[in-house]
Design a protein around this motif. Sequence first.
Motif, PDB file in Angstrom:
ATOM      1  N   ARG A  11       0.827  -1.209   0.000  1.00  0.00           N
ATOM      2  CA  ARG A  11       0.000   0.000   0.000  1.00  0.00           C
ATOM      3  C   ARG A  11       0.863   1.261   0.000  1.00  0.00           C
ATOM      4  NH1 ARG A  11      -3.132  -3.025   3.380  1.00  0.00           N
ATOM      5  NH2 ARG A  11      -2.351  -2.000   5.245  1.00  0.00           N
ATOM      6  N   ALA A  12       2.028   1.188   0.653  1.00  0.00           N
ATOM      7  CA  ALA A  12       2.942   2.340   0.684  1.00  0.00           C
ATOM      8  C   ALA A  12       3.656   2.519  -0.659  1.00  0.00           C
ATOM      9  CB  ALA A  12       3.967   2.168   1.798  1.00  0.00           C
ATOM     10  N   ASN A  13       3.532   1.512  -1.525  1.00  0.00           N
ATOM     11  CA  ASN A  13       4.126   1.546  -2.861  1.00  0.00           C
ATOM     12  C   ASN A  13       5.638   1.762  -2.797  1.00  0.00           C
ATOM     13  OD1 ASN A  13       3.475   1.113  -5.533  1.00  0.00           O
ATOM     14  ND2 ASN A  13       3.382   3.286  -6.008  1.00  0.00           N
ATOM     15  N   ASP A  14       6.271   1.079  -1.847  1.00  0.00           N
ATOM     16  CA  ASP A  14       7.705   1.226  -1.628  1.00  0.00           C
ATOM     17  C   ASP A  14       8.254  -0.156  -1.267  1.00  0.00           C
ATOM     18  OD1 ASP A  14      10.203   2.317  -1.248  1.00  0.00           O
ATOM     19  OD2 ASP A  14       9.685   3.458   0.547  1.00  0.00           O
ATOM     20  N   GLY A  15       9.489  -0.426  -1.604  1.00  0.00           N
ATOM     21  CA  GLY A  15      10.093  -1.708  -1.256  1.00  0.00           C
ATOM     22  C   GLY A  15       9.465  -2.896  -1.964  1.00  0.00           C
ATOM     23  N   LEU A  16       8.836  -2.641  -3.109  1.00  0.00           N
ATOM     24  CA  LEU A  16       8.098  -3.707  -3.805  1.00  0.00           C
ATOM     25  C   LEU A  16       9.002  -4.847  -4.262  1.00  0.00           C
ATOM     26  CD1 LEU A  16       5.627  -1.540  -5.904  1.00  0.00           C
ATOM     27  CD2 LEU A  16       5.127  -2.833  -3.822  1.00  0.00           C
ATOM     28  N   ASP A  17      10.224  -4.513  -4.695  1.00  0.00           N
ATOM     29  CA  ASP A  17      11.138  -5.565  -5.156  1.00  0.00           C
ATOM     30  C   ASP A  17      11.416  -6.579  -4.047  1.00  0.00           C
ATOM     31  OD1 ASP A  17      11.271  -4.361  -7.617  1.00  0.00           O
ATOM     32  OD2 ASP A  17      13.199  -3.392  -7.261  1.00  0.00           O
ATOM     33  N   GLY A  37       0.335 -10.900  -5.999  1.00  0.00           N
ATOM     34  CA  GLY A  37      -0.321 -10.268  -7.152  1.00  0.00           C
ATOM     35  C   GLY A  37      -0.460  -8.771  -6.960  1.00  0.00           C
ATOM     36  N   ASP A  38      -0.831  -8.349  -5.750  1.00  0.00           N
ATOM     37  CA  ASP A  38      -0.953  -6.916  -5.453  1.00  0.00           C
ATOM     38  C   ASP A  38       0.391  -6.210  -5.634  1.00  0.00           C
ATOM     39  OD1 ASP A  38      -3.597  -7.429  -4.813  1.00  0.00           O
ATOM     40  OD2 ASP A  38      -3.312  -7.237  -2.636  1.00  0.00           O
ATOM     41  N   ALA A  39       1.465  -6.841  -5.131  1.00  0.00           N
ATOM     42  CA  ALA A  39       2.802  -6.245  -5.252  1.00  0.00           C
ATOM     43  C   ALA A  39       3.226  -6.159  -6.721  1.00  0.00           C
ATOM     44  CB  ALA A  39       3.810  -7.051  -4.444  1.00  0.00           C
ATOM     45  N   LEU A  40       2.971  -7.225  -7.477  1.00  0.00           N
ATOM     46  CA  LEU A  40       3.318  -7.220  -8.896  1.00  0.00           C
ATOM     47  C   LEU A  40       2.536  -6.144  -9.646  1.00  0.00           C
ATOM     48  CD1 LEU A  40       3.427 -11.081  -9.417  1.00  0.00           C
ATOM     49  CD2 LEU A  40       5.380  -9.529  -9.680  1.00  0.00           C
ATOM     50  N   MET A  41       1.252  -5.990  -9.308  1.00  0.00           N
ATOM     51  CA  MET A  41       0.407  -4.983  -9.946  1.00  0.00           C
ATOM     52  C   MET A  41       0.968  -3.586  -9.686  1.00  0.00           C
ATOM     53  SD  MET A  41      -2.404  -4.562 -11.713  1.00  0.00           S
ATOM     54  CE  MET A  41      -3.624  -5.792 -11.404  1.00  0.00           C
ATOM     55  N   ARG A  42       1.273  -3.298  -8.423  1.00  0.00           N
ATOM     56  CA  ARG A  42       1.830  -1.987  -8.069  1.00  0.00           C
ATOM     57  C   ARG A  42       3.170  -1.742  -8.753  1.00  0.00           C
ATOM     58  NH1 ARG A  42      -0.118   1.473  -3.593  1.00  0.00           N
ATOM     59  NH2 ARG A  42      -2.191   0.640  -3.260  1.00  0.00           N
ATOM     60  N   ASN A  43       3.888  -2.817  -9.020  1.00  0.00           N
ATOM     61  CA  ASN A  43       5.210  -2.714  -9.635  1.00  0.00           C
ATOM     62  C   ASN A  43       5.114  -2.596 -11.162  1.00  0.00           C
ATOM     63  OD1 ASN A  43       7.988  -2.561  -8.932  1.00  0.00           O
ATOM     64  ND2 ASN A  43       8.309  -4.629  -9.723  1.00  0.00           N
ATOM     65  N   GLY A  44       3.895  -2.703 -11.687  1.00  0.00           N
ATOM     66  CA  GLY A  44       3.703  -2.577 -13.132  1.00  0.00           C
ATOM     67  C   GLY A  44       3.863  -3.868 -13.901  1.00  0.00           C
ATOM     68  N   ASP A  45       3.994  -4.991 -13.195  1.00  0.00           N
ATOM     69  CA  ASP A  45       4.126  -6.294 -13.841  1.00  0.00           C
ATOM     70  C   ASP A  45       2.733  -6.900 -14.018  1.00  0.00           C
ATOM     71  OD1 ASP A  45       6.930  -6.014 -13.704  1.00  0.00           O
ATOM     72  OD2 ASP A  45       6.953  -6.846 -11.683  1.00  0.00           O
ATOM     73  N   LEU A  46       1.973  -6.322 -14.935  1.00  0.00           N
ATOM     74  CA  LEU A  46       0.545  -6.646 -15.018  1.00  0.00           C
ATOM     75  C   LEU A  46       0.266  -8.090 -15.405  1.00  0.00           C
ATOM     76  CD1 LEU A  46      -0.740  -3.324 -16.618  1.00  0.00           C
ATOM     77  CD2 LEU A  46      -0.369  -3.909 -14.214  1.00  0.00           C
ATOM     78  N   GLN A  47       0.986  -8.622 -16.383  1.00  0.00           N
ATOM     79  CA  GLN A  47       0.734 -10.013 -16.791  1.00  0.00           C
ATOM     80  C   GLN A  47       1.090 -10.978 -15.671  1.00  0.00           C
ATOM     81  OE1 GLN A  47      -0.889 -11.034 -19.739  1.00  0.00           O
ATOM     82  NE2 GLN A  47      -1.044 -12.830 -18.413  1.00  0.00           N
ATOM     83  N   ASP A  48       2.223 -10.741 -15.005  1.00  0.00           N
ATOM     84  CA  ASP A  48       2.604 -11.596 -13.876  1.00  0.00           C
ATOM     85  C   ASP A  48       1.567 -11.496 -12.764  1.00  0.00           C
ATOM     86  OD1 ASP A  48       4.877 -12.502 -15.121  1.00  0.00           O
ATOM     87  OD2 ASP A  48       6.226 -11.104 -14.102  1.00  0.00           O
TER      88      ASP A  48
END
Length: 107
Positions: free
Chosen positions: A52-58, A84-95
Amino acid sequence: SEPEPALVPVAAPVIATPPPAANVAAAIKSAQEKVSAGNVDEALKDYESVVRANDGLDIVIKDLQKLTNDDKQKKNPAVYRTLGDALMRNGDLQDALDTYRRALNLL
């Protein structure tokens, strides 16, 4: 007239991923400790707050992908949903979509 100045190629700057903010780093550390203690459901709450903080996603993605290889957790739909939520926020939509489908198949 003056000759045109020669164009000199310039290398693109290397952009390092900044470290996560202190509160995010603390939440990641807390989540990792909870996973180590076998308390995955509580760890997922910490990971969700990081997403949710959109940080540290990797870091979150790497940690959760490790959990999907764990014999006990690879059948836990909540792990896949959070991943899935983390991948979505990271822009990895297909993953993200593939991961959400995996979560749904486990329900």
